[in-house]
Write a protein that holds these residues in place. Sequence first.
Motif, PDB file in Angstrom:
ATOM      1  N   ASN A  43       0.817  -1.212   0.000  1.00  0.00           N
ATOM      2  CA  ASN A  43       0.000   0.000   0.000  1.00  0.00           C
ATOM      3  C   ASN A  43       0.850   1.262   0.000  1.00  0.00           C
ATOM      4  O   ASN A  43       0.381   2.333  -0.375  1.00  0.00           O
ATOM      5  CB  ASN A  43      -0.933   0.007   1.209  1.00  0.00           C
ATOM      6  CG  ASN A  43      -2.066  -0.987   1.054  1.00  0.00           C
ATOM      7  OD1 ASN A  43      -2.471  -1.316  -0.065  1.00  0.00           O
ATOM      8  ND2 ASN A  43      -2.579  -1.485   2.169  1.00  0.00           N
ATOM      9  N   ARG A  75       1.146   2.371  -3.433  1.00  0.00           N
ATOM     10  CA  ARG A  75      -0.131   2.900  -3.918  1.00  0.00           C
ATOM     11  C   ARG A  75      -0.349   4.341  -3.479  1.00  0.00           C
ATOM     12  O   ARG A  75      -1.058   5.099  -4.142  1.00  0.00           O
ATOM     13  CB  ARG A  75      -1.278   2.013  -3.431  1.00  0.00           C
ATOM     14  CG  ARG A  75      -2.618   2.354  -4.065  1.00  0.00           C
ATOM     15  CD  ARG A  75      -3.604   1.248  -3.874  1.00  0.00           C
ATOM     16  NE  ARG A  75      -3.930   1.029  -2.473  1.00  0.00           N
ATOM     17  CZ  ARG A  75      -4.601  -0.017  -2.019  1.00  0.00           C
ATOM     18  NH1 ARG A  75      -4.981  -0.978  -2.863  1.00  0.00           N
ATOM     19  NH2 ARG A  75      -4.880  -0.154  -0.742  1.00  0.00           N
ATOM     20  N   ARG A  81      -8.147   2.600  -8.448  1.00  0.00           N
ATOM     21  CA  ARG A  81      -8.031   1.199  -8.055  1.00  0.00           C
ATOM     22  C   ARG A  81      -7.834   0.332  -9.312  1.00  0.00           C
ATOM     23  O   ARG A  81      -8.559  -0.637  -9.559  1.00  0.00           O
ATOM     24  CB  ARG A  81      -9.260   0.749  -7.253  1.00  0.00           C
ATOM     25  CG  ARG A  81      -9.435   1.534  -5.958  1.00  0.00           C
ATOM     26  CD  ARG A  81     -10.391   0.828  -5.011  1.00  0.00           C
ATOM     27  NE  ARG A  81      -9.902  -0.489  -4.589  1.00  0.00           N
ATOM     28  CZ  ARG A  81      -8.980  -0.683  -3.645  1.00  0.00           C
ATOM     29  NH1 ARG A  81      -8.419   0.347  -3.031  1.00  0.00           N
ATOM     30  NH2 ARG A  81      -8.610  -1.910  -3.327  1.00  0.00           N
ATOM     31  N   THR A  88      -4.166  -2.976  -7.116  1.00  0.00           N
ATOM     32  CA  THR A  88      -5.073  -3.763  -6.282  1.00  0.00           C
ATOM     33  C   THR A  88      -4.463  -5.107  -5.911  1.00  0.00           C
ATOM     34  O   THR A  88      -3.462  -5.543  -6.474  1.00  0.00           O
ATOM     35  CB  THR A  88      -6.417  -3.985  -6.997  1.00  0.00           C
ATOM     36  OG1 THR A  88      -6.164  -4.549  -8.298  1.00  0.00           O
ATOM     37  CG2 THR A  88      -7.172  -2.673  -7.143  1.00  0.00           C
ATOM     38  N   GLU A 109     -10.145  -8.615  -5.703  1.00  0.00           N
ATOM     39  CA  GLU A 109     -10.398  -7.482  -6.602  1.00  0.00           C
ATOM     40  C   GLU A 109      -9.451  -7.535  -7.786  1.00  0.00           C
ATOM     41  O   GLU A 109      -9.869  -7.366  -8.951  1.00  0.00           O
ATOM     42  CB  GLU A 109     -10.233  -6.166  -5.846  1.00  0.00           C
ATOM     43  CG  GLU A 109     -10.506  -4.939  -6.701  1.00  0.00           C
ATOM     44  CD  GLU A 109     -10.336  -3.629  -5.939  1.00  0.00           C
ATOM     45  OE1 GLU A 109     -10.758  -2.591  -6.469  1.00  0.00           O
ATOM     46  OE2 GLU A 109      -9.757  -3.656  -4.823  1.00  0.00           O
ATOM     47  N   TRP A 110      -8.168  -7.777  -7.530  1.00  0.00           N
ATOM     48  CA  TRP A 110      -7.192  -7.880  -8.611  1.00  0.00           C
ATOM     49  C   TRP A 110      -7.506  -9.066  -9.525  1.00  0.00           C
ATOM     50  O   TRP A 110      -7.440  -8.953 -10.760  1.00  0.00           O
ATOM     51  CB  TRP A 110      -5.794  -8.026  -8.024  1.00  0.00           C
ATOM     52  CG  TRP A 110      -4.757  -8.339  -9.061  1.00  0.00           C
ATOM     53  CD1 TRP A 110      -4.151  -7.474  -9.907  1.00  0.00           C
ATOM     54  CD2 TRP A 110      -4.233  -9.639  -9.372  1.00  0.00           C
ATOM     55  NE1 TRP A 110      -3.262  -8.148 -10.724  1.00  0.00           N
ATOM     56  CE2 TRP A 110      -3.306  -9.477 -10.416  1.00  0.00           C
ATOM     57  CE3 TRP A 110      -4.462 -10.927  -8.868  1.00  0.00           C
ATOM     58  CZ2 TRP A 110      -2.608 -10.546 -10.965  1.00  0.00           C
ATOM     59  CZ3 TRP A 110      -3.765 -11.995  -9.415  1.00  0.00           C
ATOM     60  CH2 TRP A 110      -2.840 -11.792 -10.456  1.00  0.00           C
TER      61      TRP A 110
END
Length: 451
Positions: free
Chosen positions: A77, A80, A89, A94, A98-99
Motif C-alpha cells: 500500500n 499505492r 483502483r 489492487t 479485486e485484482w
Amino acid sequence: MTCPVLPPKPAARPDRVSLWRYLRLFRQDILSAQPARLYRAWMAEFRTPFFRSYLCNDPALIDLVLSQRPDDFPKSNRIREGLTPLLGRSVFVTNGEEWKRQRRIIDPAFEGGRLRDTFPAMWSAGQAAAARLRGGEMEVEEQMSHAAADVIFRTLFSVPIEDDMAQAVFHEFRAYQRSQPILNLAAFLPLPRWMPRLHRSKTLAAALRIRALITQMTERRAAEIAAGTAPDDLATKIMTMADPVTGVRFSTEEMVDQVAIFFLAGHETSASALAWALYLLALYPQAQERVAAEAASLPDSPDFAQMAHLKFTRDVFRETLRLYPPVPMMVRENRQTEELRGRSVAPGAQIVISPWHVQRHSRIWANPDGFDPDRWSHQETRTCARQAYLPFSSGPRVCTGAGFAMVEGPLLLAQLLRDHRFERIAGHDPVPVAHLTVRAKDGIRLRISRR
C-alpha cells in the motif's frame, strides 16, 4: 558482437547516510540513493522509524515472492500512496479478489490473435514516428513518448495521436510523470487514512485533468458500443467483456482506472525503453547497422509474420530492458512472519524486488553493465533470464502487455533505423533517473541523419 563496459551506473551514495538525507534522495531520484554494494548483495535491510524494507536480489527469494506464494506477498500500500490520484483502483495497485476479478476481464483482450490484430496499428504508428524525425540534433525521449502514445491510442481507442483528445492526454501525462516520484513522502510515514497524502499540487492537478479526459473518451466509447458503431479494438474488447465468474463488466469509473494504467504502462514504459535503445545503438554503430540491415529486409507493408526476421533487433530491445528496466523497483509486503536467508522478517515489512539491481547483478550476469545483444543467443544467458530477468515482473502478476511490448519495441526500432542513423553527441551522455519510469535526467539528445 561483444561490447565494452558502459558507464551508465547511477552514482553511488555513501553506504551510511542519515535517514532524512536518504529520504530526500528517494524523493529526488530513487536510483541515485542506492549504494554500489547492492549490485552484488543477495539481500539487504533498510530501516526507518516506521517500517523495515528488504531488497531481495536472490533469485530464490524473487521466485518465492512473485511466483510461489504471491498471495502471501501482496503489493504494498505504500507504493499505492503515490499512484492513487491517477490510477485509482486499477489492476496495477489492487490485491486479492479485486485484482483477480480485474485480470479475468482484462487478460482475454491480449490473448489469442489480438497481437496479430493490433499489428497494423503499430505499423502505422511507427511509420508516423519515422516521418516526424528530422535531421540534426534532437531530444529522442520526447519523440519516443509521442510514438508510444500513438501506438496506445491507435490500438486502444482506434485514434491516432493527432486526435485532439489524444493529444491532450499525452501532454498531461508528460507533466504528471515529471512531477511524481516513485515514492511520495506519505509512503514513509504512518499516516491515518483521513489525513492528506502529501502529494505535490502539480501532481494532483495533472491527475485530475488526465482522468477527466479519459472519462470523456470512455463515455464516448460506451455510447458507440450501445449504438453498435464501436470499432473492434482493445477498449471495446475490455468494456464488453464480462467477468466469467460474476458476469459483471467494468463500470465507467473502473474503466477509467484501467485506461490510466494501460496508458502509463504501455506508453511510459515503451517510450523509456525505445529512447534508451536508440542511445545504446548510437553508442555502438556496429549494432545499429545490424538492426538497419534487418529493417531493410522488411517489405513496405509487412504482416505479423515478418517479426520473425527481426531477431537481432529483438535482442537489442531485450538487452535495453535489462540495462534500463522501465519500472526499476517493485514493492511487496509480507503478511506473516517469514524467514528470508536466515533472517526473521516481521509481518508488514516492505519486500523490494528491483529489476534495476538484479539485472545488473555482478554475481549473476557476465559483464553486467555491458551492452551485448548477442548474449541472448547463449545458453547461459537463458539461464540468467529465467532467474533474474524481470522487466515485466514475473509470476501471476506478470504484465498483461508484455507480449504487446515485445512486438511494439522491436518493430518501432526497425522502422526508425530503416530510415535514419543515430549518433552520440559528445558531452551529452544521459544520466538515468527514476520518476514513474527510468528516464534521463536532462533528456537524451542524439544527432539524426537520413540513411
